[in-house]
Design an enzyme around this catalytic site. Structure first.
Site, PDB file in Angstrom:
ATOM      1  N   GLU A  98       0.156  -1.391   5.763  1.00 54.89           N
ATOM      2  CA  GLU A  98       1.206  -0.914   6.688  1.00 54.89           C
ATOM      3  C   GLU A  98       0.968   0.540   7.054  1.00 54.89           C
ATOM      4  OE1 GLU A  98       4.804   0.989   8.195  1.00 54.89           O
ATOM      5  OE2 GLU A  98       3.795   1.491   6.324  1.00 54.89           O
TER       6      GLU A  98
ATOM      7  N   ASP B 160       0.828  -1.209   0.000  1.00 55.01           N
ATOM      8  CA  ASP B 160       0.000   0.000   0.000  1.00 55.01           C
ATOM      9  C   ASP B 160       0.864   1.261   0.000  1.00 55.01           C
ATOM     10  OD1 ASP B 160       0.708  -0.806   2.677  1.00 55.01           O
ATOM     11  OD2 ASP B 160      -0.736   0.619   3.498  1.00 55.01           O
TER      12      ASP B 160
HETATM   13 ZN   LIG Z   1       6.690   2.038   4.160  1.00 56.00          ZN
END
Ligand SMILES: [Zn+2]
Length: 431
Positions: free
Chosen positions: A165, A102
């Site tokens: 994340e 992401d």
């Molecule tokens: Zn990162």
């Protein structure tokens, strides 16, 4: 590994990695062109497929995991993760490369297409170029070159592409760690190719405590504030106490953690937001009222020498002291989020393996650093119970989340060589 052998392995791997330069560039571009923006979390499955399609023909078993029930997971925005594993000829340790797929939103201020992956002066530009699609691509190419050169390796090699994340990793690494997938004893060594610069080893990160402080007052007509009790003025007293007592005390606490930049090598507190009185925005003029509530969100980053209970107690004690000294002072304190600090040992196998790779490839000693903010290592450590984990990858950390983010092609090649050498030593059990 003996110096002579390191040179031989570096020659073999280095030539194979250099030969893949165009391929590495194309892979990075393909990854950047997938707009895996989080939130809301777009195109995760396509990113996982891209990784799987590369590695399947190289003898990797591929497993897809949708983090059902994780925050943000829905049929519209499924939280897909992929883990690719290649078993070696003989039993041995498992080396795992973990990258999040992401990226944060592009934001304003770009002079190039954030999802165009334009190349200029040896750099690839785009959202996620350094954080961390460049690192992901470098690790894939390192692994491909490695299994070409050493098809009979021992142990096991894994590459994962994981979700979320940027929003805490709960639909990604945390989810996999909870299920024993990215965890000991299945995995032995983890390298997270976050953009920490090709000559630095990131051992871990500081801790986090987010909380909301609310001061309480009583509403009254704004023309007669003495008939009410202003929550905003109470919050002013909190801010004053922060300035007088808390900030100087935090600034005095230096850590043994090698945090970069240096300003973060102490305890810090950010006031993330502050709001009192009527909600904004509203149409027309506000009405005259004394604020009966004022809320402040604090972001406290703490050190490995500190303890979370003491970090919380310090703020609570400050508020209690105000309660004792200031008339009608009342507050609520609400925990929002917390992460404990983590730091790999400098003598850990993965640290020594990457350090020796940096020496061999770049001919200089590595710098050991700790990140001011957190990343997925927290889940590998706390949930996966795996201490042998670091961040190492190409790219300049300061460029992450900025407009005109880029990653250098030569840096990706160099770090791929370091990863390949480290993998070689770890799989052979030399570290
Ligand atoms: Zn990162």
């Amino acid at each position: 590994m003996a110096a002579g052998e390191t040179t031989d392995v570096l020659e073999t791997l280095g030539a194979r990695i250099d030969a893949r330069r165009d391929d590495l560039v194309a892979l990075t571009q393909d990854l950047i062109r997938l707009p895996t923006v989080n939130p809301p979390g777009v195109a995760y499955r396509e990113a996982c497929d891209m990784i799987a399609d590369r590695l399947r023909p190289r003898g990797f078993e591929v497993a897809f995991y949708r983090a059902e029930g994780a925050p943000g997971d829905s049929d519209r925005y499924p939280r897909w993760n992929v883990v690719c594993r290649r078993e070696g000829r003989a039993p041995g340790p498992c080396v795992h490369f973990n990258s999040h797929v992401d990226v944060v939103e592009a934001g304003a201020g770009w002079s190039r297409d954030p999802f165009g992956a334009q190349i200029e002066d040896g750099r690839i530009y785009g959202r996620g170029a350094c954080d961390m699609k460049g690192g992901l691509a470098a690790s894939i190419v390192a692994v491909e070159a490695y299994v070409d050169a050493f098809p009979d390796h021992g142990g096991a090699i894994e590459i994962s592409g994981t979700a979320d994340e940027e929003s805490g990793g709960y639909g990604g690494v945390a989810w996999l760690a909870e299920r024993g997938i990215l965890a000991a004893p299945r995995v032995d060594h983890v390298i997270i190719p976050e953009p920490l610069n090709k000559d630095r080893i990131c051992l871990g990160h500081r801790g986090v405590w987010w909380a909301e402080i609310e001061t309480l007052g009583r509403i009254a007509h704004g023309s007669m504030p003495f008939l009410g009790d202003s929550a905003v003025r109470h919050m002013g007293a909190v801010l004053e106490a922060f300035e007088r007592d808390l900030y100087p005390s935090l600034a005095r606490r230096r850590t043994e953690m090698p945090v970069v930049p240096d300003g973060a090598r102490q305890s810090t507190l950010n006031i993330n937001s502050l709001h009192g009185g009527q909600e904004e925005p509203h149409a027309g003029l506000p009405s005259p009222c004394v604020a009966d509530s004022c809320r402040m969100v604090i972001d406290r980053r703490y050190l490995i020498e500190e303890n979370l209970d003491e970090v919380k107690a310090e703020v609570r004690d400050l508020l209690d002291r105000l309660g004792a000294s200031r008339e009608k002072f009342a507050y609520r304190l609400r925990d929002l989020f917390e992460v404990v600090p983590t730091m790999a040992d400098r003598e850990a196998a993965v640290v020594r393996a990457v350090a020796s790779g940096i020496v061999a490839v770049l001919d200089r000693a590595p710098a050991y650093v700790v990140s001011p903010g957190t990343y997925d290592q927290k889940h590998v450590d706390r949930i996966g119970r795996l201490k042998d984990c670091i961040a190492y990858g190409p790219g300049i950390l300061d460029l992450a989340h900025q407009p005109d983010e880029w990653v250098g092609i030569d840096d990706m090649l160099d770090s791929a060589k370091v990863m390949g050498l480290a993998m070689h030593g770890l799989l052979a059990g030399r570290f």
